[in-house]
Write an enzyme that holds these catalytic residues in place. Structure first.
Site, PDB file in Angstrom:
ATOM      1  N   GLY A  11     -49.284  49.843 -99.291  1.00 58.97           N
ATOM      2  CA  GLY A  11     -48.131  49.281 -98.539  1.00 58.97           C
ATOM      3  C   GLY A  11     -48.397  48.367 -97.644  1.00 58.97           C
ATOM      4  O   GLY A  11     -49.493  47.949 -97.298  1.00 58.97           O
ATOM      5  N   PHE A  12     -47.293  47.901 -96.952  1.00 60.41           N
ATOM      6  CA  PHE A  12     -47.599  46.924 -95.998  1.00 60.41           C
ATOM      7  C   PHE A  12     -48.211  47.164 -94.703  1.00 60.41           C
ATOM      8  O   PHE A  12     -49.332  46.648 -94.509  1.00 60.41           O
ATOM      9  CB  PHE A  12     -46.006  46.383 -95.494  1.00 60.41           C
ATOM     10  CG  PHE A  12     -45.773  45.677 -94.341  1.00 60.41           C
ATOM     11  CD1 PHE A  12     -46.279  44.499 -94.426  1.00 60.41           C
ATOM     12  CD2 PHE A  12     -45.346  45.940 -93.135  1.00 60.41           C
ATOM     13  CE1 PHE A  12     -46.431  43.546 -93.224  1.00 60.41           C
ATOM     14  CE2 PHE A  12     -45.008  45.322 -92.226  1.00 60.41           C
ATOM     15  CZ  PHE A  12     -45.825  43.934 -91.886  1.00 60.41           C
ATOM     16  N   ILE A  13     -48.282  48.158 -94.088  1.00 58.08           N
ATOM     17  CA  ILE A  13     -48.856  48.716 -92.943  1.00 58.08           C
ATOM     18  C   ILE A  13     -50.186  48.999 -93.506  1.00 58.08           C
ATOM     19  O   ILE A  13     -51.243  48.899 -92.822  1.00 58.08           O
ATOM     20  CB  ILE A  13     -48.127  49.664 -92.157  1.00 58.08           C
ATOM     21  CG1 ILE A  13     -46.876  49.036 -91.585  1.00 58.08           C
ATOM     22  CG2 ILE A  13     -48.965  49.973 -90.969  1.00 58.08           C
ATOM     23  CD1 ILE A  13     -46.043  50.142 -90.741  1.00 58.08           C
ATOM     24  N   LEU A  78     -49.308  57.677 -94.185  1.00 63.14           N
ATOM     25  CA  LEU A  78     -48.283  56.497 -94.347  1.00 63.14           C
ATOM     26  C   LEU A  78     -47.139  56.357 -95.330  1.00 63.14           C
ATOM     27  O   LEU A  78     -46.365  55.818 -95.558  1.00 63.14           O
ATOM     28  CB  LEU A  78     -48.849  54.972 -94.132  1.00 63.14           C
ATOM     29  CG  LEU A  78     -49.744  54.623 -93.075  1.00 63.14           C
ATOM     30  CD1 LEU A  78     -50.620  53.195 -93.073  1.00 63.14           C
ATOM     31  CD2 LEU A  78     -49.189  54.866 -91.693  1.00 63.14           C
ATOM     32  N   THR A  97     -39.805  62.526-100.721  1.00 65.62           N
ATOM     33  CA  THR A  97     -41.098  61.995-100.460  1.00 65.62           C
ATOM     34  C   THR A  97     -41.692  62.046 -99.066  1.00 65.62           C
ATOM     35  O   THR A  97     -42.585  62.521 -98.761  1.00 65.62           O
ATOM     36  CB  THR A  97     -40.887  60.443-100.417  1.00 65.62           C
ATOM     37  OG1 THR A  97     -40.310  60.107-101.840  1.00 65.62           O
ATOM     38  CG2 THR A  97     -42.084  59.481-100.156  1.00 65.62           C
ATOM     39  N   TYR A 152     -33.531  59.664 -93.309  1.00 63.19           N
ATOM     40  CA  TYR A 152     -34.746  59.168 -93.037  1.00 63.19           C
ATOM     41  C   TYR A 152     -35.302  59.746 -91.624  1.00 63.19           C
ATOM     42  O   TYR A 152     -36.412  60.303 -91.544  1.00 63.19           O
ATOM     43  CB  TYR A 152     -34.819  57.702 -93.062  1.00 63.19           C
ATOM     44  CG  TYR A 152     -35.995  57.099 -92.667  1.00 63.19           C
ATOM     45  CD1 TYR A 152     -37.110  57.146 -93.601  1.00 63.19           C
ATOM     46  CD2 TYR A 152     -36.307  56.257 -91.556  1.00 63.19           C
ATOM     47  CE1 TYR A 152     -38.258  56.478 -93.557  1.00 63.19           C
ATOM     48  CE2 TYR A 152     -37.487  55.615 -91.168  1.00 63.19           C
ATOM     49  CZ  TYR A 152     -38.640  55.655 -91.909  1.00 63.19           C
ATOM     50  OH  TYR A 152     -39.784  55.103 -91.894  1.00 63.19           O
TER      51      TYR A 152
END
Ligand code: UDP
Length: 327
Positions: A11-13, A78, A97, A152
């Protein structure tokens, strides 16, 4: 040299963190199901001898996660549902998730010794707070379950409770990081994130979509700064059992942000105001402002964000223009 296990490593991070840890001579094992992460993000690491990757899902793992983590010193979890758009459109997936995934990771991490586990939480847990600065010790007020965006925050908050309970029971050495708006090269605008979206629109000469009245404000932190904070906390014994905000305190309204992006790209795009109910769904609740108190992480590790918003915007523009942004 430390051995890290990163879920959501593509992923991005996750990929920025991997780059940083490998550059520091550490070993990284990463897992991702490529749902929102991408093979492009990890392609640069394929020839690194200290890097290994396996494709799997933390919700329905095919491999023995505990065995995969056995030799690691630190687990950084993450893997999660990301982006307001995705969360609003698919709250079931978000909850599954974030809740089942974290349960599996914590259970697996606990199997071979008491390991340090860092879980990624979010500024969303501050919900409808109107405080000037959001502090880790604040009480939390989250919106109604009929508004799917709060799924979320709630699922991430449950992760925090689960981590803390595991920490208290002695099975893991837990640390929670609450990421505030994190941006930089490699972030996709597909799931809602404002900076990559507006930069792409500006580069394409399209109208920049500013939601609501544009007076809501955010503080944007460069992902390279975020990755540095995570590494500092990972190696600090005194972080044990604690929660840390990670973010910038440099606030800007989304309208000012859009103007800045137009300026930095030299675009002739205009700005278009889009009502929230059109952008997301009827009844959508946005946060008017959001700024972290970062004294906890600063006092413990000396960390402060180093990159300015101008640098962040230029890095994102560089990434979209030619894929060669500076990190
Ligand atoms: N936003 C916007 N236009 C877009 C995407 C987002 O005006 O195309 C707004 C969004 O409503 C929020 C802010 O920008 O007020 C930051 O949105 P993002 O999804 O990046 O992060 P959030 O702070 O909502 O988690």
């Amino acid at each position: 040299m430390k051995k890290y296990f990163i879920t959501g490593g593509a992923g991005f991070i996750g990929s920025h963190l991997t780059r940083r840890l490998l550059a520091g001579g550490n070993k990284v094992t990463a897992l991702d199901n490529f749902s929102t992460g991408s093979p492009d993000n990890i392609a640069p690491f394929s020839r690194e001898e200290n890097y290994s990757f396996f494709e799997d899902d933390v919700v329905t793992p095919e491999q023995d996660l505990a065995l995969a983590m056995k030799d690691c010193d630190v687990i950084i979890h993450l893997a999660a549902a990301v982006g307001v758009e995705l969360v609003v459109n698919d709250p079931m997936r978000t909850i599954k998730t974030n809740v089942a995934g974290t349960e599996h990771v914590l259970d697996a991490a606990a199997k071979y010794g008491r390991k340090r586990v860092i879980i990624a939480s979010t500024s969303e847990v501050y919900g409808k707070s109107t405080q000037k600065l959001f502090r880790e010790t604040d009480d939390l007020l989250i919106g109604q379950p009929i508004h799917s965006r709060w799924s979320y925050a709630c699922s991430k908050l449950l992760d925090e409770f689960y981590l803390f309970a595991s920490h208290q029971s002695g099975t893991v050495d837990g640390v929670t990081v609450r990421f505030f708006n994190t941006v930089g090269p490699g972030q996709t605008g597909r799931y809602g994130m404002v900076i990559p979206r507006l930069v792409k629109q500006a580069l394409a000469g399209k109208a920049l979509t500013v939601y609501g009245d544009g007076n809501q404000s955010r503080c944007f932190c460069h992902v390279a700064d975020t990755a540095r904070a995570v590494e500092l906390l990972a190696g600090n014994p005194e972080a044990s059992g604690k929660i840390f905000n990670i973010g910038s305190q440099n606030s800007i309204t989304i309208m000012e942000l859009a103007k800045k992006i137009i300026q930095h790209t030299g675009s002739s795009s205009v700005i278009e105001l889009i009502p929230y109910e059109k952008a997301y769904q009827p009844g959508f609740e946005d946060m008017r402002r959001r700024m972290p108190d970062i004294s906890a992480v600063s006092q413990l590790t000396g960390w402060h964000p180093e990159k300015s918003l101008d640098e962040i915007i230029d890095d994102v523009i560089g990434h979209f223009r030619n894929g060669t942004a500076e990190y």
